[in-house]
Design an enzyme around this catalytic site. Structure first.
Site, PDB file in Angstrom:
ATOM      1  N   GLU A 123      51.614  32.281  38.627  1.00 12.79           N
ATOM      2  CA  GLU A 123      51.770  30.849  38.882  1.00 12.79           C
ATOM      3  C   GLU A 123      50.971  29.991  37.909  1.00 12.79           C
ATOM      4  O   GLU A 123      51.199  28.786  37.812  1.00 12.79           O
ATOM      5  CB  GLU A 123      51.338  30.523  40.318  1.00 12.79           C
ATOM      6  CG  GLU A 123      52.292  31.015  41.400  1.00 12.79           C
ATOM      7  CD  GLU A 123      53.616  30.275  41.417  1.00 12.79           C
ATOM      8  OE1 GLU A 123      53.716  29.214  40.768  1.00 12.79           O
ATOM      9  OE2 GLU A 123      54.553  30.763  42.069  1.00 12.79           O
ATOM     10  N   GLU A 175      46.946  54.228  44.405  1.00 11.09           N
ATOM     11  CA  GLU A 175      45.700  53.523  44.734  1.00 11.09           C
ATOM     12  C   GLU A 175      44.501  54.463  44.822  1.00 11.09           C
ATOM     13  O   GLU A 175      43.357  54.020  44.806  1.00 11.09           O
ATOM     14  CB  GLU A 175      45.847  52.746  46.035  1.00 11.09           C
ATOM     15  CG  GLU A 175      45.879  53.584  47.286  1.00 11.09           C
ATOM     16  CD  GLU A 175      45.796  52.713  48.536  1.00 11.09           C
ATOM     17  OE1 GLU A 175      44.869  52.947  49.321  1.00 11.09           O
ATOM     18  OE2 GLU A 175      46.637  51.809  48.714  1.00 11.09           O
TER      19      GLU A 175
END
EC number: 4.2.1.126
Length: 294
Positions: A82, A113
């Site tokens: 953004e 992960e």
């Protein structure tokens, strides 16, 4: 151990979640969500320290790098992507990495992960250096991918920070600045995409927005470095010029085009009654701050 993490506790207010009406479920979730902003507020001093470090990185040609796994990684990427349209940043200035790569944004990558090395490879791939700030994000505060990234960031001399949702988080020991937003038990036990994810999003909003204000990306409360990548943003740009200078739509539109669609330059041109080239020089001398250019 998972049972020691407050984000894994069972919520005493929702023990009969499967027996609740739809309205009762929604009320319970809303009630829990109200606690999140309060929990974030308790970490304000630490968040401020992170912002100061990020601004310092930007001022010295460095970058802001988010690393996380699962929901935490996705939130980092969301905040990063953004920044270019909102603040006119280069896409490399704020970056987000998720364990397992971009394919993990839409589909879980098993075991990613749990590997510290993957984070090291990701950070080596962008030539991480001592000008950068790396922020590790993990609700549990103990995700190996994030821990590996923070270790490597410390090794190269980058500024480091962590955002977790448990007190005494393991990765807090590896970060120069740690934020521990204790959101507690989730409505749905262990589903940290809920309150923990909301808390992380609030903190990331603060970090990116306050840091961009700190490098001149905002005039008053207007996003003057907005990139006009679609018609909505073209219209927003003109409205920003109108708000900043109190000219009408027609004049704002004319200066928007005269300034090669550079909102900052258009504002300076109108308020100082100068030409485009002079406006650019004034902005350059003011390091991009419209208020200083005036």
């Amino acid at each position: 151990m998972l049972e020691r993490l407050s984000t894994e506790y069972r919520n005493k207010n929702t023990m009969n979640l499967d027996e609740m009406s739809i309205k009762e479920v929604l009320e319970a979730m809303n009630q829990e969500d109200r606690k999140v902003a309060i929990a974030v507020h308790k970490e304000m001093e630490q968040i401020e320290k992170i912002v100061r470090n990020v601004i310092s990185s930007f001022q010295n040609g460095g970058r802001l790098i988010y690393i996380g796994a699962g929901t935490s990684g996705r939130l980092g990427i969301l905040d990063a992507v953004e920044c270019p349209p909102t603040f006119g940043t280069d896409e490399r200035q704020v970056q987000g990495f998720i364990a397992g790569g971009m394919k993990a944004f839409t589909k879980a990558v098993e075991g990613a992960e749990d590997c510290e090395e993957l984070a090291i490879e990701d950070l080596k791939g962008i030539q991480l250096n001592d000008k950068d700030t790396v922020i590790g994000i993990a609700a549990s505060g103990r995700t190996p991918y994030v821990i590996g990234g923070l270790k490597y960031a410390n090794y190269v001399g980058a500024k480091t920070a962590s955002i977790s949702c448990n007190k005494g988080a393991e990765m807090s020991q590896l970060a120069q600045v740690s934020v521990e937003v204790e959101t507690g038990a989730e409505v749905l036990t262990g589903s940290t995409r809920l309150k923990a994810g909301t808390a992380q999003k609030l903190v990331l909003n603060m970090i990116s927005t306050a840091s961009m204000i700190g490098i001149g990306k905002v005039y008053k409360n207007l996003m003057v470095d907005v990139q006009s990548t679609n018609q909505k943003l073209v219209e927003r740009s003109k409205r920003i010029i109108m708000e900043a200078t109190e000219v009408d739509y027609k004049e704002a539109e004319a200066y928007y085009e005269k300034a090669n669609r550079n909102v900052k330059a258009a504002i300076v041109m109108i308020l100082l009654q100068c030409e485009y080239g002079e406006a650019l020089e004034k902005l350059k001398d003011a390091k991009g701050f419209v208020k200083k250019a005036l």
